[in-house]
Write a protein that holds these residues in place. Structure first.
Motif, PDB file in Angstrom:
ATOM      1  N   GLY A 141      -0.415  -5.162  -0.753  1.00  0.00           N
ATOM      2  CA  GLY A 141      -1.107  -3.878  -0.834  1.00  0.00           C
ATOM      3  C   GLY A 141      -1.909  -3.730  -2.112  1.00  0.00           C
ATOM      4  O   GLY A 141      -3.015  -3.189  -2.110  1.00  0.00           O
ATOM      5  N   ILE A 142      -1.363  -4.215  -3.212  1.00  0.00           N
ATOM      6  CA  ILE A 142      -2.092  -4.153  -4.483  1.00  0.00           C
ATOM      7  C   ILE A 142      -3.330  -5.038  -4.414  1.00  0.00           C
ATOM      8  O   ILE A 142      -4.411  -4.646  -4.850  1.00  0.00           O
ATOM      9  N   TYR A 143      -3.179  -6.220  -3.848  1.00  0.00           N
ATOM     10  CA  TYR A 143      -4.331  -7.112  -3.656  1.00  0.00           C
ATOM     11  C   TYR A 143      -5.396  -6.418  -2.801  1.00  0.00           C
ATOM     12  O   TYR A 143      -6.579  -6.422  -3.134  1.00  0.00           O
ATOM     13  N   ALA A 144      -4.952  -5.817  -1.688  1.00  0.00           N
ATOM     14  CA  ALA A 144      -5.885  -5.145  -0.791  1.00  0.00           C
ATOM     15  C   ALA A 144      -6.576  -3.982  -1.488  1.00  0.00           C
ATOM     16  O   ALA A 144      -7.785  -3.768  -1.312  1.00  0.00           O
ATOM     17  N   LEU A 145      -5.830  -3.239  -2.264  1.00  0.00           N
ATOM     18  CA  LEU A 145      -6.407  -2.100  -2.982  1.00  0.00           C
ATOM     19  C   LEU A 145      -7.482  -2.559  -3.957  1.00  0.00           C
ATOM     20  O   LEU A 145      -8.560  -1.957  -4.037  1.00  0.00           O
ATOM     21  N   ALA A 147      -6.390   2.822   6.168  1.00  0.00           N
ATOM     22  CA  ALA A 147      -5.061   2.894   6.791  1.00  0.00           C
ATOM     23  C   ALA A 147      -4.287   1.597   6.579  1.00  0.00           C
ATOM     24  O   ALA A 147      -3.086   1.625   6.279  1.00  0.00           O
ATOM     25  N   LYS A 148      -4.957   0.471   6.708  1.00  0.00           N
ATOM     26  CA  LYS A 148      -4.287  -0.822   6.522  1.00  0.00           C
ATOM     27  C   LYS A 148      -3.887  -1.036   5.065  1.00  0.00           C
ATOM     28  O   LYS A 148      -2.834  -1.606   4.784  1.00  0.00           O
ATOM     29  N   TRP A 176     -10.145  -6.664   6.588  1.00  0.00           N
ATOM     30  CA  TRP A 176      -8.981  -5.806   6.800  1.00  0.00           C
ATOM     31  C   TRP A 176      -8.701  -4.924   5.599  1.00  0.00           C
ATOM     32  O   TRP A 176      -8.229  -3.806   5.728  1.00  0.00           O
ATOM     33  N   TYR A 177      -9.025  -5.406   4.398  1.00  0.00           N
ATOM     34  CA  TYR A 177      -8.729  -4.635   3.201  1.00  0.00           C
ATOM     35  C   TYR A 177      -9.744  -3.523   2.925  1.00  0.00           C
ATOM     36  O   TYR A 177      -9.593  -2.777   1.973  1.00  0.00           O
ATOM     37  N   ARG A 206      -9.298  -5.300  -3.828  1.00  0.00           N
ATOM     38  CA  ARG A 206     -10.444  -5.883  -3.128  1.00  0.00           C
ATOM     39  C   ARG A 206     -11.238  -4.859  -2.320  1.00  0.00           C
ATOM     40  O   ARG A 206     -12.392  -5.085  -1.989  1.00  0.00           O
ATOM     41  N   SER A 207     -10.613  -3.740  -1.980  1.00  0.00           N
ATOM     42  CA  SER A 207     -11.193  -2.771  -1.059  1.00  0.00           C
ATOM     43  C   SER A 207     -12.429  -2.076  -1.621  1.00  0.00           C
ATOM     44  O   SER A 207     -12.508  -1.758  -2.806  1.00  0.00           O
ATOM     45  N   THR A 208     -13.383  -1.841  -0.734  1.00  0.00           N
ATOM     46  CA  THR A 208     -14.548  -1.027  -1.092  1.00  0.00           C
ATOM     47  C   THR A 208     -14.436   0.355  -0.466  1.00  0.00           C
ATOM     48  O   THR A 208     -15.330   1.181  -0.618  1.00  0.00           O
ATOM     49  N   ALA A 209     -13.317   0.626   0.235  1.00  0.00           N
ATOM     50  CA  ALA A 209     -13.107   1.917   0.890  1.00  0.00           C
ATOM     51  C   ALA A 209     -12.627   2.979  -0.097  1.00  0.00           C
ATOM     52  O   ALA A 209     -12.630   4.158   0.227  1.00  0.00           O
ATOM     53  N   PHE A 210     -12.209   2.561  -1.287  1.00  0.00           N
ATOM     54  CA  PHE A 210     -11.732   3.483  -2.306  1.00  0.00           C
ATOM     55  C   PHE A 210     -12.663   3.429  -3.503  1.00  0.00           C
ATOM     56  O   PHE A 210     -13.176   2.369  -3.850  1.00  0.00           O
ATOM     57  N   THR A 211     -12.835   4.575  -4.168  1.00  0.00           N
ATOM     58  CA  THR A 211     -13.609   4.593  -5.411  1.00  0.00           C
ATOM     59  C   THR A 211     -12.727   4.047  -6.535  1.00  0.00           C
ATOM     60  O   THR A 211     -11.509   3.910  -6.376  1.00  0.00           O
ATOM     61  N   ALA A 212     -13.336   3.764  -7.665  1.00  0.00           N
ATOM     62  CA  ALA A 212     -12.578   3.239  -8.803  1.00  0.00           C
ATOM     63  C   ALA A 212     -11.516   4.246  -9.246  1.00  0.00           C
ATOM     64  O   ALA A 212     -10.386   3.862  -9.585  1.00  0.00           O
TER      65      ALA A 212
END
Length: 72
Positions: free
Chosen positions: A25-29, A12-13, A7-8, A31-37
């Motif tokens: 949200g901070i945790y998800a951000l 959108a999530k 999910w992270y 862990r996410s690979t959908a965003f670059t560093a």
């Protein structure tokens, strides 16, 4: 075996969770690979600035007083 996307890793999530549940949200951000560093850095700065602005401006002062009166 069918690999489900976490999910992270859904942008959108992550953005919704940053708005609705900032700690999640901070945790998800993070862990996410959908965003670059760099994107993660800018989003973290933006969320921190927004929280700081809300705290500094006193917008939440009436609500904080109301909540504190509930538990007094």
């Amino acid at each position: 075996m069918d690999v489900k996307e976490k999910w992270y890793n859904n942008r959108a999530k992550v953005i919704f969770s940053l708005q609705a549940f900032p700690p999640l949200g901070i945790y998800a951000l993070l862990r996410s690979t959908a965003f670059t560093a760099m994107q993660k850095c800018w989003v973290a700065i933006g969320v921190s600035a927004l929280i700081g602005l809300i705290m500094w401006s006193g917008i939440m002062k009436p609500i904080n007083k109301w909540v504190m009166d509930l538990f007094a």
